[in-house]
Design an enzyme around this catalytic site. Structure first.
Site, PDB file in Angstrom:
ATOM      1  N   TRP A   1       0.750  -1.132  -0.052  1.00 62.22           N
ATOM      2  CA  TRP A   1       0.100  -0.033  -0.186  1.00 62.22           C
ATOM      3  C   TRP A   1       0.862   1.177   0.141  1.00 62.22           C
ATOM      4  O   TRP A   1       2.035   1.095   0.242  1.00 62.22           O
ATOM      5  CB  TRP A   1      -0.810   0.122   1.150  1.00 62.22           C
ATOM      6  CG  TRP A   1      -2.047   0.685   0.939  1.00 62.22           C
ATOM      7  CD1 TRP A   1      -2.577   1.842   1.537  1.00 62.22           C
ATOM      8  CD2 TRP A   1      -3.393   0.348   0.164  1.00 62.22           C
ATOM      9  NE1 TRP A   1      -3.727   2.332   0.984  1.00 62.22           N
ATOM     10  CE2 TRP A   1      -4.163   1.391   0.234  1.00 62.22           C
ATOM     11  CE3 TRP A   1      -3.517  -0.793  -0.710  1.00 62.22           C
ATOM     12  CZ2 TRP A   1      -5.401   1.283  -0.534  1.00 62.22           C
ATOM     13  CZ3 TRP A   1      -4.880  -0.919  -1.276  1.00 62.22           C
ATOM     14  CH2 TRP A   1      -5.709   0.160  -1.111  1.00 62.22           C
TER      15      TRP A   1
ATOM     16  N   ASP B   1       0.212  11.079   0.003  1.00 59.22           N
ATOM     17  CA  ASP B   1      -0.859  12.411   0.126  1.00 59.22           C
ATOM     18  C   ASP B   1      -2.389  11.509   0.347  1.00 59.22           C
ATOM     19  O   ASP B   1      -2.324  10.181   0.584  1.00 59.22           O
ATOM     20  CB  ASP B   1      -0.969  13.142  -1.363  1.00 59.22           C
ATOM     21  CG  ASP B   1      -1.566  12.169  -2.357  1.00 59.22           C
ATOM     22  OD1 ASP B   1      -1.233  10.932  -2.540  1.00 59.22           O
ATOM     23  OD2 ASP B   1      -2.348  12.572  -3.135  1.00 59.22           O
TER      24      ASP B   1
ATOM     25  N   GLU C   1      -3.421   8.822  -1.656  1.00 60.00           N
ATOM     26  CA  GLU C   1      -2.677   7.661  -1.615  1.00 60.00           C
ATOM     27  C   GLU C   1      -1.696   7.140  -2.785  1.00 60.00           C
ATOM     28  O   GLU C   1      -1.445   6.118  -3.128  1.00 60.00           O
ATOM     29  CB  GLU C   1      -3.338   6.354  -1.381  1.00 60.00           C
ATOM     30  CG  GLU C   1      -4.629   6.814  -0.258  1.00 60.00           C
ATOM     31  CD  GLU C   1      -5.249   5.314   0.303  1.00 60.00           C
ATOM     32  OE1 GLU C   1      -6.312   4.940  -0.368  1.00 60.00           O
ATOM     33  OE2 GLU C   1      -4.907   4.835   1.486  1.00 60.00           O
ATOM     34  N   GLU C   2      -1.357   8.337  -3.389  1.00 61.17           N
ATOM     35  CA  GLU C   2      -0.634   8.091  -4.847  1.00 61.17           C
ATOM     36  C   GLU C   2       0.743   8.524  -4.922  1.00 61.17           C
ATOM     37  O   GLU C   2       1.585   8.096  -5.508  1.00 61.17           O
ATOM     38  CB  GLU C   2      -1.628   8.842  -5.876  1.00 61.17           C
ATOM     39  CG  GLU C   2      -2.881   7.889  -5.945  1.00 61.17           C
ATOM     40  CD  GLU C   2      -3.724   8.634  -7.103  1.00 61.17           C
ATOM     41  OE1 GLU C   2      -3.467   9.879  -7.336  1.00 61.17           O
ATOM     42  OE2 GLU C   2      -4.671   8.085  -7.610  1.00 61.17           O
TER      43      GLU C   2
ATOM     44  N   GLU D   1     -18.603   7.175  -4.279  1.00 60.79           N
ATOM     45  CA  GLU D   1     -17.545   7.909  -4.119  1.00 60.79           C
ATOM     46  C   GLU D   1     -17.584   8.945  -5.396  1.00 60.79           C
ATOM     47  O   GLU D   1     -17.028  10.096  -5.243  1.00 60.79           O
ATOM     48  CB  GLU D   1     -16.360   6.819  -4.373  1.00 60.79           C
ATOM     49  CG  GLU D   1     -14.929   7.651  -4.144  1.00 60.79           C
ATOM     50  CD  GLU D   1     -14.049   6.567  -4.463  1.00 60.79           C
ATOM     51  OE1 GLU D   1     -13.572   6.236  -5.545  1.00 60.79           O
ATOM     52  OE2 GLU D   1     -13.215   6.508  -3.374  1.00 60.79           O
TER      53      GLU D   1
END
Ligand SMILES: *[C@@H]1O[C@H](CO)[C@@H](O)[C@H](O)[C@H]1NC(C)=O
Ligand SMILES: *[C@@H]1O[C@H](CO)[C@@H](O)[C@H](O)[C@H]1NC(C)=O
Ligand SMILES: *[C@@H]1O[C@H](CO)[C@@H](O)[C@H](O)[C@H]1NC(C)=O
Length: 574
Positions: free
Chosen positions: A142, A198, A201-202, A425
């Protein structure tokens, strides 16, 4: 112009009744906010109707278990959700929520201590972004660490603490809440100056949202520590809060917007910054630009830059005039699930504007600067810079214009909310249909906070007022350990060995800035580097020859740096 249920709010809402609100938005929110509240509570264990298997106080991100699988608990999402619940309880809007808050506290006390791939409680484990809903570690690969989670959790629990202090419940604050809060604040104090993924998550670099919420946490953490006489931490927290406030300013792009990340290779126009503004809103700070308050000229210029980034890229935005709201997403370059608008980012724009309206009405004036002029020109073309008091017609024109503009973003969300009111989302850039995870808890939370701000609900102050930005910025390396990297590597003439890895001291995985090793004891290449203490580090050696870079084979090498002193790694090139 119909003045509908807006009148019901006049007692709450700072002379709100003077300005008519959109009746279609009134109707949408009246119907949708109970749905959002129920949807949010359904996603909280142990008894939420859609969160079977979640422990008490655990917030699932979404019940969606595949494509995408969001049946996990993220510290960021959970803390933002509980910020809403704590605000609703402490502001007296819903007194039935206390047992949820107690459950959340208990769950976070457990989660903090769970060893995970980011480390243990003392070696960086607090930066772990997500856990299984039974409070065990998620061990898959992750984007980690993510350092906004501990700050958001501290912010929620500090708001809760401040409320309990007013209720003469200092003993619970001192014995139960403070130990949890202090772990998060100490982690932030020590690690804010290291890179982090960030909120999306990238990108691993520094991120404005993360820096801004970290600043808030240490600032209000110092105030709480003072209030409960934990004075030994106050100076350290305040010093690092000052450093963070200084660092926040460095994200400003003179083209007129806040850059979301220091890495990532994008324009940097990103919902990250709008979310930072609303989640660090402090009405007492007025339109302060240093803390990026929603009505500051910087935040308004940024809003225009961010919104305009989506005007031409989504089919559903085509033909919408520039002073009417559109669908907005995370950032224009987004490709996740096809790169679509998100409900929570579109609502964040509305919320920033509602927050701004609260302050302007409260202070009875609006100041237009060079920087915010393009924003205000949307509502009054040819407007000049200056301050317009509430007795002027310009003030009224601007208030009405901003109100309608804010409502028009909610209208976009309303238009693309399916019957039944569930909020996913994303919604499609082409036809507006819901996409990706259904019943996203954060989507529901964002609807509730936007609705609250529209109704004039003011969250508690956190101490943003009257801060001074230091003249020069300092980092915070925190305690370090002296680590020697030795690698046995045969090389050809002209070829050199470098090391890079997951911390700033190892150049954050940048081959260009990787640290050179020396070959004084060839074939052993060597270098000693100060690494943040007690930190899980991943790294690799690379070869550079004739301008080409060769990486070692996978997997990444790993070690945990010692708490102090020195250590040596003896590796063999692979
Ligand atoms: C303090 O708050 C805690 C957490 O909600 C509660 O369990 C406790 O009963 C409260 N104590 C007092 C004295 O109000
Ligand atoms: C605002 O912009 C005008 C025209 O570009 C310029 O003359 C003026 O000095 C600027 N004012 C400030 C305070 O920067
Ligand atoms: C650390 O702080 C310094 C000074 O504010 C800043 O220039 C640098 O970019 C920061 N590094 C990270 C990774 O946040």
């Amino acid at each position: 112009m119909r003045i509908s249920s807006a009148f019901l709010w006049t007692s709450l809402a700072l002379s709100w009744g003077t300005y008519a609100q959109s009746s279609s938005v009134d109707a949408y929110l009246a119907a949708e906010s109970p749905i959002a509240k129920a949807g949010l509570l359904a996603n909280i264990g142990p008894s939420g109707s859609k969160s079977a298997g979640a422990k008490a106080g655990i917030v699932i991100a979404s019940p969606s278990h595949s494509d995408p699988d969001y049946l996990f608990t993220w510290t960021r999402d959970a803390s933002l959700v509980f910020a809403v619940i704590i605000d609703q309880y402490t502001l007296g809007l819903d007194t039935s929520l206390r047992s949820h808050i107690d459950d959340f506290v208990s769950s976070q006390k457990i989660i903090q201590q769970v060893s995970n791939p980011s480390g243990t409680i003392s070696t960086g484990g607090l930066g772990e972004p997500k856990f299984n809903i039974d409070e065990t570690a998620f061990t898959g690969s992750w984007g980690r660490p993510q350092r906004d989670g501990p700050a958001l959790r501290a912010n929620a629990l500090i708001t809760w603490s401040n409320h309990l202090l007013k209720q003469n419940n200092a003993s619970y604050v001192t014995s139960t809440l403070w130990p949890i809060i202090k772990l998060d604040l100490d982690y932030i104090k020590n690690t804010w100056n290291q890179s982090s993924f960030d909120l999306w998550e990238e990108v691993s670099s520094s991120s404005f949202f993360t820096t801004a919420v970290q600043h808030r946490s240490l600032r209000q953490g110092a105030a709480l520590a003072n209030a409960i006489r934990e004075t030994s931490v106050v100076a350290d927290y305040t010093k690092q809060a000052d450093n963070l406030l200084c660092f926040m300013q460095s994200y400003w792009n003179t083209a007129g917007y806040m850059t979301a990340n220091t890495g990532g290779g994008r324009t940097g126009k990103d919902a990250n910054t709008v979310l930072a503004s609303i989640h660090t809103f402090d009405a007492a700070a007025g339109c302060d630009a240093a803390t990026f308050q929603p009505c500051s000229d910087r935040a308004l210029a940024n809003l225009v830059a961010y919104v305009n980034a989506f005007r031409s890229i989504y089919a559903i935005n085509s033909g919408v005039p520039s002073n009417v709201g559109i669908a907005t997403g995370r950032y224009a370059e987004d490709v996740y699930f096809g790169g679509n608008p998100w409900y929570l980012t579109t609502l964040a724009v509305a919320e920033q504007l509602y927050d701004a309206l609260i302050v302007w009405k409260n202070q009875g004036s609006i100041t237009v600067t060079n920087l915010s002029k393009p924003f205000f020109s949307l509502f009054s073309s040819g407007i000049s810079t200056g301050t317009f008091s509430s007795s002027s017609s310009t003030f009224n024109t601007l208030i009405t214009g901003v109100q309608n503009y804010a409502d028009s973003f909610v209208n976009v969300v309303a238009k693309h909310t399916p019957s039944g009111g569930g909020l996913a989302e994303q919604y499609s850039r082409n036809d507006g249909n819901p996409l990706s995870a259904f019943d996203l808890t954060w989507s529901y939370a964002s609807l509730l906070t936007a609705d609250g701000a529209r109704n004039g609900v003011v969250p508690a102050s956190w101490g943003a007022k009257g801060l001074t930005v230091p003249g020069t910025c300092s980092g915070n390396s925190g305690p370090t350990a002296h680590v020697t990297f030795n690698v046995n590597a045969e090389t050809v003439f002209g070829e050199n060995i470098f090391v890079t890895g997951s911390v700033g001291a190892l150049a954050n995985w940048s081959p260009d800035n990787a640290i050179a090793l020396n070959a004084d004891n060839y074939p052993i290449w060597s270098v000693a580097i100060d690494i943040p203490a007690s930190t899980n580090v991943e790294y690799k050696y690379i070869r550079k020859f004739n301008g080409g870079v060769t990486w070692e084979s996978d997997p990444n090498r790993r070690f945990t740096s010692p708490a102090s002193g020195s250590s040596t790694l003896n590796d063999v090139w692979r």
